[in-house]
Each structure stands twice: as C-alpha cells, then as structure tokens.
Design an enzyme around this catalytic site. Structure first.
Site, PDB file in Angstrom:
ATOM      1  NE  ARG A  46       8.936  -5.145   6.371  1.00  0.00           N
ATOM      2  CZ  ARG A  46       9.235  -5.581   7.590  1.00  0.00           C
ATOM      3  NH1 ARG A  46       9.696  -4.748   8.505  1.00  0.00           N
ATOM      4  NH2 ARG A  46       9.085  -6.861   7.895  1.00  0.00           N
ATOM      5  CB  SER A  74       4.458 -13.123   2.460  1.00  0.00           C
ATOM      6  OG  SER A  74       4.522 -11.738   2.707  1.00  0.00           O
ATOM      7  N   GLY A  75       6.924 -12.471   4.441  1.00  0.00           N
ATOM      8  CA  GLY A  75       7.292 -12.062   5.784  1.00  0.00           C
ATOM      9  C   GLY A  75       8.783 -12.112   6.022  1.00  0.00           C
ATOM     10  CG  ASP A  76      10.526 -10.958   9.070  1.00  0.00           C
ATOM     11  OD1 ASP A  76      10.018  -9.830   8.960  1.00  0.00           O
ATOM     12  OD2 ASP A  76      10.530 -11.613  10.129  1.00  0.00           O
ATOM     13  CE  LYS A 118       0.780 -10.738   1.854  1.00  0.00           C
ATOM     14  NZ  LYS A 118       1.398  -9.405   1.873  1.00  0.00           N
ATOM     15  CB  ALA A 132      -0.915   0.000   1.218  1.00  0.00           C
ATOM     16  CB  CYS A 191      -4.783  -5.419   4.890  1.00  0.00           C
ATOM     17  SG  CYS A 191      -4.485  -3.728   5.462  1.00  0.00           S
TER      18      CYS A 191
END
Length: 360
Positions: free
Chosen positions: A261, A236-238, A175, A51, A136
């Site tokens: 990220r 997903s994640g880190d 997701k 987002a 989300c």
C-alpha cells in the site's frame, strides 16, 4: 484485454515522460544471478504482489521508481492447469520489464509443479523466482485450502514447496503470515519447515490471517522469523513510507522489505528508501511531478492493454493532497479513455497553477 502490438511502446514512454516525473527513464537490465542474498544486498526494497493492482504498468512504474524487483499478483495454478488465457495475462511480463517474480496460489502440489514448469518455459530468462502464496486471508481463497489456509496444513505446504522447487531452475520462495489466528503464532516454526522443503527465501507479514489488514502489523513476528531461518527474510506489513521500509531492513533484521500500500500514488518510495539507507535525504516532490507520474502511469496502462478503469484508483492515489481532491476524484470516476484521464490531469495542473501552487 490483449496487449496491443506496440513493440517498444513502454520503453518509448519511459524515455519520453519518466524524467519529468522524477523516475528512471530506462529500467535496469535483468541481473545475471538468481542469488537472492546478492540481489537483496544490492536493493532490498521490493514491490509486493497485490491482487488487482500488480499489473505490468504498475510493475514498470515501481521499477522506474527504484524497486529491486516486482511481483505479479496472485496467479492460480488451477487456472494455468486448465489453460486459461486470462490467467496467463497475469503472468506474461511486458517486454519493457527486465525480469519478474511470479506468485502462485492453490492447494494441489501436482498443479503447482505443472504451473512452475509451464511458467519457466514461457518466461525463460525473464523469470526471476516463483513465490508460493501462503498468506492471503480472503475467504474465497482460504475455503479452498489455499493461501493462509496452508499454514494450518504444514505437511501439504511443504509438499507444495518441494514440488515447485523440483520443477523449475529458479528460486522457490514463500509468503506467510504470523499464523491463521491470534492464538497460534506459528510463523517461525512454519518458516523452518518451508526452508527444509526447499524455500530459498521467506516473506512474512506480521498480522494473523484472521486480522486481514486490521490493526497493526507485529514487527516482533517478522524479527522472530528472521532469527529462525538461515535464508533471506523479507518483511511485510505497514511499510507505508520510505523510513518504514528502511526500518524493516535495519530494525527488524530483514534482508528485504515488501512495499504494498505504500506504493499507492508513490512510485518513488523505493528510491527514497534507498537514499535513506545510504544516509541521504529523500527527494522533495511536488504537484507537477505527481501529475506527470499519474499521466505516465495512465499511458502505460493503455500501452500494456490494461482496462482503463484501473486508472480510477490511480487518480485517487496520485491526487491525494491536491486542492479539491475529492471533486477531482469524482470526476475521474466518469473517465473512460486514457485521453479522459490526461485531460483531467491538465485541468488539475491548470487550477494548481492559477492557485500559485507550482511545484510546492
């Protein structure tokens, strides 16, 4: 802001400036298949929906950096229902993009069906898949029964998946997260429900919604989902580095890895991960390439009609590790136009050259 009428502008920018940044000078053509197993087998490293980040310029940079495919940010089905042109600006890809994955969010199955049909009609063969956001954790989303709130209402979630799958010809994916709260890890069972309803793939973030992005993502959750369903699972994640992306695929048993990220100031993370997956070394990049990538990204923002304030975040990401980075970031906050940011990059390059840093 509407995109300027510059036919081929992003194609020309890539052809002119991408090589000096160590990026592809042209994007791969759209695949001729919607078989997600085949697509992920070819390239499992994907630019995640983010987002406020995943605009056309960001997606183009990720694809030039080697991403298998890229997603829009979350798009409201209610916004599409009420014919909001601002909403459609999030959906329509630049002509430079070979294809796009569109992520939808909402809570009304009928609006999902309407949105999925409308998106396919407008995007045609550029639409790769439609993803339903059930992850989300932001309160302004969940309090409306959207995003991760759907994990507490699996019947409605399954109805949404069925409505999307029945309204378009491209794959429907979802997701999800580990669950809503730490006392209810429901991801494997929930994933099975979504697959039974028609989901062609499941992306899972290894945190609970109540965690937001705090703490560590639990890879065991991702592994559990990968073992629970017979469709591709995207971890997903880190995933903050190329080795982490490879580990998500090889270690967690996923068909693909979402990079979010980890892309900040690092569009090369995808090609680096692909190199590691092949047993090759990551390329070494220095200040010159990072500044060239920043300048290309700024030019793409301008060419796609994005608000140039977005480049302030980019400056912070691309200038990490540069001498006096904090002062340069402060200077970036005062930039207004693309030329302002490009001049700033020239000044950074000049200072680095005077300091004898070169490409190190």
């Amino acid at each position: 802001m509407a995109a300027p009428n510059c036919v081929g502008a992003c194609v020309e920018l890539l052809a002119t400036h991408a090589a000096e940044a160590g990026l592809a000078s042209a994007l791969d053509p759209a695949p001729r298949t919607h078989d997600l197993t085949a697509l992920l087998g070819s390239n499992p490293f994907l630019m995640a929906p983010m987002a406020g980040v995943s605009d056309a310029a960001y997606r183009i940079m990720a694809r030039a950096g080697g991403a298998g495919f890229a997603y829009t940010e979350m798009v409201s089905v209610a916004g599409i229902h009420f014919s909001g042109e601002k909403t459609w600006e999030l959906v329509i890809p630049d002509e430079c993009e070979p294809d796009i994955a569109v992520q939808l969010f909402g809570s009304e199955p009928s609006q999902f069906a309407e949105a999925a049909h409308a998106v396919q009609e407008r995007l045609g063969n550029k639409l790769l898949l439609i993803d339903v956001n059930m992850a989300c954790p932001v309160p302004k989303v969940t309090r409306k029964g959207e995003g991760s709130a759907l994990m507490g209402d699996p019947d409605r979630a399954a109805e949404i998946v069925r409505s999307v799958a029945g309204s378009c010809d491209v794959p429907t994916t979802v997701k999800i997260r580990a669950g809503r709260t730490a006392d209810a890890m429901v991801a494997p069972e929930f994933a099975r429900r979504m697959v039974d309803a028609g989901a062609a793939a499941v992306a899972v973030h290894g945190r609970f919604a109540s965690q937001f992005y705090r703490g560590e993502s639990d890879r065991a959750v991702v592994e559990a989902v990968a073992g629970a369903v017979d469709v591709p699972v995207i971890g997903s994640g880190d995933v903050l580095s190329a080795p982490a992306a490879v580990d998500m695929v090889e270690g967690a048993g996923c068909a693909g890895a979402f990079v979010a990220r980890g892309t900040y100031g690092n569009p090369w993370i995808f090609s680096d991960a692909r190199a590691l997956l092949r047993g090759e070394a990551q390329a070494q990049r220095g200040i010159v390439e990072r500044l060239a990538a920043f300048c290309l990204h700024v030019r793409l923002l301008e060419a796609t009609g994005a608000h140039m304030a977005r480049a302030r975040s980019l400056a912070g990401w691309y200038l990490r590790g540069v001498p006096n980075a904090s002062s340069w970031r402060a200077r970036a906050m005062a930039c207004v136009s693309a030329d302002d940011y490009l001049r700033l990059a020239d000044e950074v390059a000049l200072e680095c050259e005077r300091a004898g840093l070169g490409c190190d």
